[in-house]
Design an enzyme around this catalytic site. Structure first.
Site, PDB file in Angstrom:
ATOM      1  N   HIS A 126       0.865  -1.183   0.000  1.00 52.26           N
ATOM      2  CA  HIS A 126       0.000   0.000   0.000  1.00 52.26           C
ATOM      3  C   HIS A 126       0.904   1.236   0.000  1.00 52.26           C
ATOM      4  O   HIS A 126       2.019   1.195   0.534  1.00 52.26           O
ATOM      5  CB  HIS A 126      -0.832  -0.046   1.287  1.00 52.26           C
ATOM      6  CG  HIS A 126      -1.899   0.985   1.381  1.00 52.26           C
ATOM      7  ND1 HIS A 126      -1.637   2.280   1.767  1.00 52.26           N
ATOM      8  CD2 HIS A 126      -3.233   0.915   1.166  1.00 52.26           C
ATOM      9  CE1 HIS A 126      -2.766   2.959   1.792  1.00 52.26           C
ATOM     10  NE2 HIS A 126      -3.759   2.155   1.429  1.00 52.26           N
ATOM     11  N   ASP A 202       3.147  -3.896   8.264  1.00 55.26           N
ATOM     12  CA  ASP A 202       1.913  -3.146   8.060  1.00 55.26           C
ATOM     13  C   ASP A 202       0.780  -4.157   8.233  1.00 55.26           C
ATOM     14  O   ASP A 202       0.525  -4.973   7.342  1.00 55.26           O
ATOM     15  CB  ASP A 202       1.940  -2.543   6.655  1.00 55.26           C
ATOM     16  CG  ASP A 202       0.591  -1.983   6.231  1.00 55.26           C
ATOM     17  OD1 ASP A 202      -0.403  -2.193   6.947  1.00 55.26           O
ATOM     18  OD2 ASP A 202       0.541  -1.354   5.164  1.00 55.26           O
ATOM     19  N   GLN A 205      -4.395  -4.978   7.368  1.00 51.14           N
ATOM     20  CA  GLN A 205      -5.371  -5.957   6.880  1.00 51.14           C
ATOM     21  C   GLN A 205      -5.271  -7.303   7.593  1.00 51.14           C
ATOM     22  O   GLN A 205      -5.937  -8.259   7.194  1.00 51.14           O
ATOM     23  CB  GLN A 205      -5.191  -6.174   5.363  1.00 51.14           C
ATOM     24  CG  GLN A 205      -5.371  -4.932   4.521  1.00 51.14           C
ATOM     25  CD  GLN A 205      -6.809  -4.419   4.482  1.00 51.14           C
ATOM     26  OE1 GLN A 205      -7.746  -5.078   4.968  1.00 51.14           O
ATOM     27  NE2 GLN A 205      -7.009  -3.246   3.917  1.00 51.14           N
ATOM     28  N   LYS A 228     -10.542  -0.157  10.761  1.00 53.05           N
ATOM     29  CA  LYS A 228     -10.709  -1.396   9.995  1.00 53.05           C
ATOM     30  C   LYS A 228     -11.052  -2.577  10.906  1.00 53.05           C
ATOM     31  O   LYS A 228     -11.209  -3.698  10.444  1.00 53.05           O
ATOM     32  CB  LYS A 228      -9.416  -1.722   9.233  1.00 53.05           C
ATOM     33  CG  LYS A 228      -9.107  -0.740   8.101  1.00 53.05           C
ATOM     34  CD  LYS A 228      -7.953  -1.247   7.278  1.00 53.05           C
ATOM     35  CE  LYS A 228      -7.238  -0.187   6.490  1.00 53.05           C
ATOM     36  NZ  LYS A 228      -7.953   0.270   5.301  1.00 53.05           N
ATOM     37  N   CYS A 370      -4.804   2.115  -3.710  1.00 54.91           N
ATOM     38  CA  CYS A 370      -3.568   2.701  -3.144  1.00 54.91           C
ATOM     39  C   CYS A 370      -2.371   1.776  -3.314  1.00 54.91           C
ATOM     40  O   CYS A 370      -1.488   1.721  -2.447  1.00 54.91           O
ATOM     41  CB  CYS A 370      -3.744   3.076  -1.669  1.00 54.91           C
ATOM     42  SG  CYS A 370      -5.012   4.293  -1.406  1.00 54.91           S
TER      43      CYS A 370
HETATM   44  N1  C6P Z   1      -6.344   0.457   2.872  1.00 58.78           N
HETATM   45  C1  C6P Z   1      -8.140   0.013   1.331  1.00 58.78           C
HETATM   46  O1  C6P Z   1      -9.237   0.248   0.804  1.00 58.78           O
HETATM   47  P1  C6P Z   1      -5.039   4.016   6.972  1.00 58.78           P
HETATM   48  O2  C6P Z   1      -5.634   4.799   5.847  1.00 58.78           O
HETATM   49  O3  C6P Z   1      -3.800   4.657   7.525  1.00 58.78           O
HETATM   50  O4  C6P Z   1      -6.027   3.623   8.008  1.00 58.78           O
HETATM   51  O5  C6P Z   1      -4.574   2.622   6.334  1.00 58.78           O
HETATM   52  C2  C6P Z   1      -3.630   2.640   5.301  1.00 58.78           C
HETATM   53  C3  C6P Z   1      -3.363   1.250   4.835  1.00 58.78           C
HETATM   54  C4  C6P Z   1      -2.112   0.721   5.023  1.00 58.78           C
HETATM   55  N2  C6P Z   1      -1.820  -0.530   4.663  1.00 58.78           N
HETATM   56  C5  C6P Z   1      -2.722  -1.338   4.114  1.00 58.78           C
HETATM   57  C6  C6P Z   1      -2.344  -2.738   3.762  1.00 58.78           C
HETATM   58  C7  C6P Z   1      -4.020  -0.856   3.891  1.00 58.78           C
HETATM   59  O6  C6P Z   1      -4.918  -1.660   3.345  1.00 58.78           O
HETATM   60  C8  C6P Z   1      -4.345   0.470   4.237  1.00 58.78           C
HETATM   61  C9  C6P Z   1      -5.691   1.042   3.953  1.00 58.78           C
HETATM   62  C10 C6P Z   1      -7.677   0.861   2.486  1.00 58.78           C
HETATM   63  O7  C6P Z   1      -7.436  -0.916   0.944  1.00 58.78           O
HETATM   64  C11 C6P Z   1      -7.834   2.305   2.190  1.00 58.78           C
HETATM   65  S1  C6P Z   1      -6.743   2.853   0.905  1.00 58.78           S
END
Ligand code: C6P
Length: 414
Positions: A126, A202, A205, A228, A370
């Site tokens: 991401h 990270d 997920q 999430k 992303c």
């Molecule tokens: N992915 C998706 O629709 P934030 O925005 O900081 O809470 O999470 C960022 C982020 C970082 N790593 C991974 C693997 C992610 O999936 C995400 C967020 C969302 O896939 C929004 S782009």
């Protein structure tokens, strides 16, 4: 009907928004939890109750209300720590995963990287686990390298081995948000440590969807987002091993992160508060604690099993659309993956497809998720993505499949 589905149906009743109809009067099949999950009544109540009964600023007041607020806030930190098998001092509140990764990049990265060092990430990250490393490499003169993934989005461990020389930091996701690939951390972490590198995961997920034990995984840093995992937006956390956090300089500076301040200099607070400058997002942290209680009560093992069955069922049902041009991406059927399925359908653009599904009450995400470099590598302009969580049921999958059949009719696919 799959055995666990009845429980998921009961769970869905805990989420008020899932009972709402769309403006076209359709049942809502919410298949976009990878972007952000819905919130159960218990979390909504925790948020309102905290504001109604216990709210005040924390760590400052000596009056009863301030103490109750502080206890609730620090109690939530303990819950999050217990959830991933960490100590409370190793949990730093952040706004989200993105901020947690930026904290490590700014604080640990600027202190530890020099020209000649390398950062190793992977080709499916991401942007949140890529852009901070690009900037850190540019600022420090370190080199940025990528573990290659194959056409299924699976990491090539031979490539990892080849690229570890000189690496100070390995930064990889646990589960890919675009493909559902589960990274083999048990293979990656020992190899990275043997090469003298620190490992950041990270876990945006994974933490919401499966048991994650930072001690068993032996990761050095781990980042996740509350929104999430049934919690509110605006709150997330960074886990860091105590010794690493203690050695790092602060990220932001100001109130609450200090021990003492003079006109000329300052001594910093202990961890984790050293990294929490200014008034924190108190109420959302407390509500995230309630989300952790909720998930633990259901059981992360059950959640993982449920998502595994539902994903397998969805993959099987999607096969009936393959003759009409449906292409599913990510790990091959029959192999482990998270509850995420990316796909395209004939020559329908993913955005048009998502709009057609929306007409039928099916909420999926479409676009690059992303992960623009991954999309470019794979040669996909965009994909549609269905993602599952504890409240999804076979009925949601049926609704997706029947909406896809309608889309095929509209676009006259074979
Ligand atoms: N992915 C998706 O629709 P934030 O925005 O900081 O809470 O999470 C960022 C982020 C970082 N790593 C991974 C693997 C992610 O999936 C995400 C967020 C969302 O896939 C929004 S782009």
């Amino acid at each position: 009907m799959i055995a666990v589905d009845e429980r998921a149906e009961r769970i869905a009743h805990d989420f008020p928004i899932l009972a709402r109809r769309t403006s076209r009067g359709k049942r809502l099949a919410f298949l976009d939890s990878a972007a952000s999950s819905q919130k159960p009544r218990a979390v909504l109540d925790a948020l309102v109750n905290f504001y109604e009964r216990d709210y005040a600023n924390i760590h400052r007041g000596v009056y009863e209300l301030a103490e109750r607020a502080t206890n609730a806030f620090e109690g939530a930190r303990e819950k999050v720590a217990g959830f991933i098998n960490a100590e409370p001092a190793e949990i730093v509140w952040t706004r989200n995963t993105t901020e947690a990764i930026n904290l490590v990049s700014f604080s640990w990265g600027m202190q530890n990287l020099r020209p000649g060092d390398a950062i190793l990430t992977s080709q499916l990250e991401h942007h949140s686990n890529l852009v901070p490393w690009q900037l850190l490499a540019a600022k420090t003169g370190a080199e940025l390298r990528f573990i290659e993934v194959d056409e299924f989005g699976i990491h090539r461990l031979d490539d990892l081995d080849r690229k570890l020389e000189g690496v100070k930091l390995v930064a990889v996701s646990h589960v890919s948000n675009s493909l559902g690939t589960i990274l083999p951390l048990a293979e990656i972490v020992p190899r990275a440590h043997a090469a003298g590198a620190v490992v950041l995961v990270d876990a945006a997920q994974s933490v919401p969807h499966m048991e994650v034990d930072v001690r068993a995984l032996d990761v050095d840093f781990l980042a996740a987002s509350g929104h999430k995992m049934c919690g509110p937006t605006g709150i997330g956390f960074l886990y860091g091993k105590r010794a690493l956090l203690e050695a790092m300089p602060p990220f932001l500076t100001g109130g609450d992160m200090i021990k003492s301040v003079g006109y000329e200099q300052t001594t910093f607070n202990e961890i984790p508060w050293k990294f929490e400058a200014g008034t924190s997002n108190i109420a959302d942290a407390v509500a995230l604690g309630a989300a952790v209680d909720y998930l633990q009560e259901i059981g992360m093992g059950w959640i993982r099993d449920h998502e595994r069955s539902l994903t397998a069922y969805a993959l099987e049902r999607l096969r009936e659309l393959e003759p009409r041009g449906l292409a599913v991406y990510g790990p091959p059927a029959g192999t482990e993956r998270g509850g995420i399925i990316s796909f395209n359908f004939g020559d329908i653009h993913a955005h048009d497809l998502a709009s057609l599904l929306d007409v039928e009450g099916v909420a999926v995400r479409a676009g690059h998720h992303c992960t623009m470099p991954l999309m470019e590598k794979m040669g996909w302009p965009a994909t549609a993505r269905a993602s599952f969580y504890l409240y999804n049921t076979e009925e949601d999958v049926e609704q997706l499949i029947s909406a896809l059949h309608k889309a095929a009719q509209i676009f006259k696919l074979a």
